[in-house]
Every structure is written in structure tokens, then in C-alpha cells.
Design a protein around this motif. Structure first.
Motif, PDB file in Angstrom:
ATOM      1  N   TRP A 103       0.886  -1.166   0.000  1.00 19.79           N
ATOM      2  CA  TRP A 103       0.000   0.000   0.000  1.00 19.79           C
ATOM      3  C   TRP A 103       0.919   1.210   0.000  1.00 19.79           C
ATOM      4  N   TRP A 104       0.986   1.884  -1.136  1.00 20.76           N
ATOM      5  CA  TRP A 104       1.970   2.931  -1.384  1.00 20.76           C
ATOM      6  C   TRP A 104       1.391   4.308  -1.088  1.00 20.76           C
ATOM      7  N   ASP A 105       2.174   5.138  -0.420  1.00 21.45           N
ATOM      8  CA  ASP A 105       1.727   6.477  -0.030  1.00 21.45           C
ATOM      9  C   ASP A 105       2.007   7.543  -1.089  1.00 21.45           C
ATOM     10  N   GLY A 106       2.610   7.176  -2.182  1.00 23.05           N
ATOM     11  CA  GLY A 106       2.899   8.138  -3.240  1.00 23.05           C
ATOM     12  C   GLY A 106       4.191   8.904  -3.037  1.00 23.05           C
ATOM     13  N   VAL A 107       4.850   8.688  -1.910  1.00 19.46           N
ATOM     14  CA  VAL A 107       6.082   9.402  -1.596  1.00 19.46           C
ATOM     15  C   VAL A 107       7.253   8.441  -1.469  1.00 19.46           C
ATOM     16  N   GLU A 108       7.021   7.307  -0.827  1.00 16.84           N
ATOM     17  CA  GLU A 108       8.083   6.323  -0.596  1.00 16.84           C
ATOM     18  C   GLU A 108       8.764   5.944  -1.912  1.00 16.84           C
ATOM     19  N   ALA A 109      10.088   5.950  -1.905  1.00 16.71           N
ATOM     20  CA  ALA A 109      10.840   5.548  -3.090  1.00 16.71           C
ATOM     21  C   ALA A 109      10.814   4.028  -3.196  1.00 16.71           C
ATOM     22  N   LEU A 110      10.363   3.544  -4.334  1.00 13.19           N
ATOM     23  CA  LEU A 110      10.342   2.103  -4.600  1.00 13.19           C
ATOM     24  C   LEU A 110      11.234   1.816  -5.793  1.00 13.19           C
ATOM     25  N   PRO A 111      12.065   0.775  -5.712  1.00 13.49           N
ATOM     26  CA  PRO A 111      12.923   0.440  -6.853  1.00 13.49           C
ATOM     27  C   PRO A 111      12.084  -0.039  -8.033  1.00 13.49           C
ATOM     28  N   ARG A 112      12.445   0.408  -9.222  1.00 12.18           N
ATOM     29  CA  ARG A 112      11.764   0.009 -10.462  1.00 12.18           C
ATOM     30  C   ARG A 112      10.255   0.219 -10.391  1.00 12.18           C
ATOM     31  N   LEU A 113       9.870   1.402  -9.959  1.00 12.33           N
ATOM     32  CA  LEU A 113       8.472   1.794  -9.915  1.00 12.33           C
ATOM     33  C   LEU A 113       7.984   2.065 -11.335  1.00 12.33           C
ATOM     34  N   GLN A 114       6.876   1.437 -11.727  1.00 15.74           N
ATOM     35  CA  GLN A 114       6.328   1.660 -13.064  1.00 15.74           C
ATOM     36  C   GLN A 114       5.608   3.005 -13.051  1.00 15.74           C
ATOM     37  N   THR A 115       6.334   4.038 -13.423  1.00 19.40           N
ATOM     38  CA  THR A 115       5.820   5.393 -13.348  1.00 19.40           C
ATOM     39  C   THR A 115       4.663   5.640 -14.313  1.00 19.40           C
ATOM     40  N   VAL A 116       4.540   4.833 -15.341  1.00 19.53           N
ATOM     41  CA  VAL A 116       3.367   4.933 -16.219  1.00 19.53           C
ATOM     42  C   VAL A 116       2.112   4.623 -15.400  1.00 19.53           C
ATOM     43  N   ASP A 117       2.169   3.573 -14.583  1.00 26.98           N
ATOM     44  CA  ASP A 117       1.010   3.182 -13.773  1.00 26.98           C
ATOM     45  C   ASP A 117       0.711   4.199 -12.683  1.00 26.98           C
ATOM     46  N   THR A 118       1.738   4.704 -12.014  1.00 28.46           N
ATOM     47  CA  THR A 118       1.476   5.667 -10.943  1.00 28.46           C
ATOM     48  C   THR A 118       0.972   6.996 -11.512  1.00 28.46           C
ATOM     49  N   HIS A 119       1.437   7.364 -12.680  1.00 29.20           N
ATOM     50  CA  HIS A 119       0.918   8.560 -13.349  1.00 29.20           C
ATOM     51  C   HIS A 119      -0.557   8.348 -13.700  1.00 29.20           C
ATOM     52  N   LEU A 120      -0.878   7.188 -14.221  1.00 28.87           N
ATOM     53  CA  LEU A 120      -2.267   6.857 -14.551  1.00 28.87           C
ATOM     54  C   LEU A 120      -3.139   6.888 -13.298  1.00 28.87           C
ATOM     55  N   ALA A 121      -2.646   6.345 -12.195  1.00 22.24           N
ATOM     56  CA  ALA A 121      -3.406   6.379 -10.935  1.00 22.24           C
ATOM     57  C   ALA A 121      -3.674   7.811 -10.500  1.00 22.24           C
ATOM     58  N   ALA A 122      -2.676   8.673 -10.648  1.00 18.12           N
ATOM     59  CA  ALA A 122      -2.853  10.077 -10.283  1.00 18.12           C
ATOM     60  C   ALA A 122      -3.881  10.749 -11.192  1.00 18.12           C
ATOM     61  N   LEU A 123      -3.871  10.407 -12.476  1.00 19.28           N
ATOM     62  CA  LEU A 123      -4.859  10.975 -13.403  1.00 19.28           C
ATOM     63  C   LEU A 123      -6.273  10.550 -13.042  1.00 19.28           C
ATOM     64  N   THR A 124      -6.434   9.338 -12.548  1.00 23.35           N
ATOM     65  CA  THR A 124      -7.770   8.816 -12.214  1.00 23.35           C
ATOM     66  C   THR A 124      -8.190   9.153 -10.789  1.00 23.35           C
ATOM     67  N   ARG A 125      -7.287   9.656 -10.004  1.00 23.04           N
ATOM     68  CA  ARG A 125      -7.567   9.891  -8.591  1.00 23.04           C
ATOM     69  C   ARG A 125      -8.780  10.776  -8.367  1.00 23.04           C
ATOM     70  N   GLU A 126      -8.916  11.818  -9.160  1.00 20.97           N
ATOM     71  CA  GLU A 126     -10.061  12.717  -8.969  1.00 20.97           C
ATOM     72  C   GLU A 126     -11.390  11.989  -9.252  1.00 20.97           C
ATOM     73  N   ASN A 127     -11.344  10.916 -10.006  1.00 24.18           N
ATOM     74  CA  ASN A 127     -12.560  10.161 -10.327  1.00 24.18           C
ATOM     75  C   ASN A 127     -12.682   8.889  -9.508  1.00 24.18           C
ATOM     76  N   ARG A 128     -11.803   8.710  -8.534  1.00 17.78           N
ATOM     77  CA  ARG A 128     -11.806   7.444  -7.822  1.00 17.78           C
ATOM     78  C   ARG A 128     -13.060   7.271  -6.978  1.00 17.78           C
ATOM     79  N   PRO A 129     -13.490   6.030  -6.799  1.00 18.89           N
ATOM     80  CA  PRO A 129     -14.638   5.751  -5.939  1.00 18.89           C
ATOM     81  C   PRO A 129     -14.316   6.108  -4.496  1.00 18.89           C
TER      82      PRO A 129
END
Length: 169
Positions: free
Chosen positions: A142-168
Motif C-alpha cells: 500500500w503505497w503512499d505516493g512518496v516512498e521511493a520504490l525500486p523500479r516503480l512503473q511510473t506509467v502506472d502511478t501517473h495513470l493512478a494520479a490521473l484517475t484519482r479525482e474520479n476514484r470511488p
């Protein structure tokens, strides 16, 4: 959560919204289309627990990314999203609780194969489920968006941020 994965070089005449490990690029995110099972080559799930986003570490790619995967024959994107989430993370979210968020268009690897995938989201209020490592997924976080993770798929985290405003919620 910070937006990771700055736009990179043009991919097939398009400037990516984000790039990440393994030469992956997010070319577009269409949040205005209606859900259409025939349009999806894969699914992704943004699962939130408060301000935390669920990520999986995929063994074969040794990369942190959103849970998801391919559709099985005869399966809808929504069914695939619920199944992949359960198989990869141990989290159970009924299909009807998954909210369709839009379609991501991604370019994969050096061959630049382009795929369109359905993105679904949900929120879990209670304690997160139990995870058991398997052949595909070595761990979940469960990632807080700040913690550095090795080999983070930044495409996915960017997509999550784009969808965040529409999240359930």
C-alpha cells in the motif's frame, strides 16, 4: 501523490503523458468513453485504502505496478479486473463495485506495440486483505505516493494520479 514519469520522446508520432521502466509509455488516457468490453486488450485496477494505492511487484519484470492483466476468453474487462485483483493481491472487490475510469493507451517496449486497456477503480474501507506470494507476484504494497520504490512503473502511478479525482469513495 506526485505525478511521476515525465513525458518523454515522441512514440509513433505522439508525445507520451508518462514514460517508465522497460521502455513503456502512456500515450493517452480517455476518461470520456463508455465501457466497451471489445475495446480492451488488458485491464488495470487502482485500488485505494484511504490515501494509499495498492501496487504489486511482478516477479518476471521485478517492477512495482498496478494490479491487472489480460482478459481470458469470454471474459469482460470488468470480470478480468475483479479476477486479476483477487489473483494478484488477495483483495476481493465484487465486479459491481469496480468503477470504470477510462481507457489507457500504452506503448510497450522497444517494439512499440500499442495496446488499449480498461482502467477500473475501487476503495476498500476495512482492513486490507491477506496476500500470499505466488508465481507471478512476489509482494504487494500500500503505497503512499512518496516512498521511493525500486523500479516503480511510473506509467502506472501517473495513470493512478490521473484517475484519482474520479476514484470511488
Amino acid at each position: 501523490m506526485e505525478l511521476d514519469g515525465e513525458p518523454g520522446e515522441d512514440v509513433g508520432g505522439r508525445r507520451p503523458l508518462a514514460t517508465g521502466p522497460r521502455q513503456m509509455a502512456l500515450l493517452d488516457f480517455d476518461r470520456h468513453s463508455a465501457e466497451d468490453a471489445r475495446r480492451s486488450g488488458y485491464v488495470l485496477v487502482t485500488l485505494w485504502h484511504g490515501e494509499l494505492l495498492l501496487l504489486v511487484r511482478v516477479r518476471g519484470r521485478d517492477c512495482w505496478e498496478l494490479p491487472g492483466g489480460r482478459l481470458e476468453p469470454g471474459e469482460t474487462a470488468r470480470q478480468a479486473a475483479a479476477r486479476e485483483l483477487r489473483e494478484e493481491t488477495g483483495e476481493f472487490v465484487p465486479e459491481e463495485k469496480l468503477r470504470f475510469l477510462g481507457y489507457a493507451t500504452t506503448s510497450l517496449g522497444p517494439e512499440r506495440r500499442v495496446l488499449v486497456g480498461a482502467v477500473f477503480g475501487a476503495e476498500v474501507a476495512g482492513a486490507p486483505g491477506r496476500f500470499t506470494a505466488n508465481d507471478e507476484i512476489s509482494e504487494v504494497r500500500w503505497w503512499d505516493g512518496v516512498e521511493a520504490l525500486p523500479r516503480l512503473q511510473t506509467v502506472d502511478t501517473h495513470l493512478a494520479a490521473l484517475t484519482r479525482e474520479n476514484r470511488p469513495r
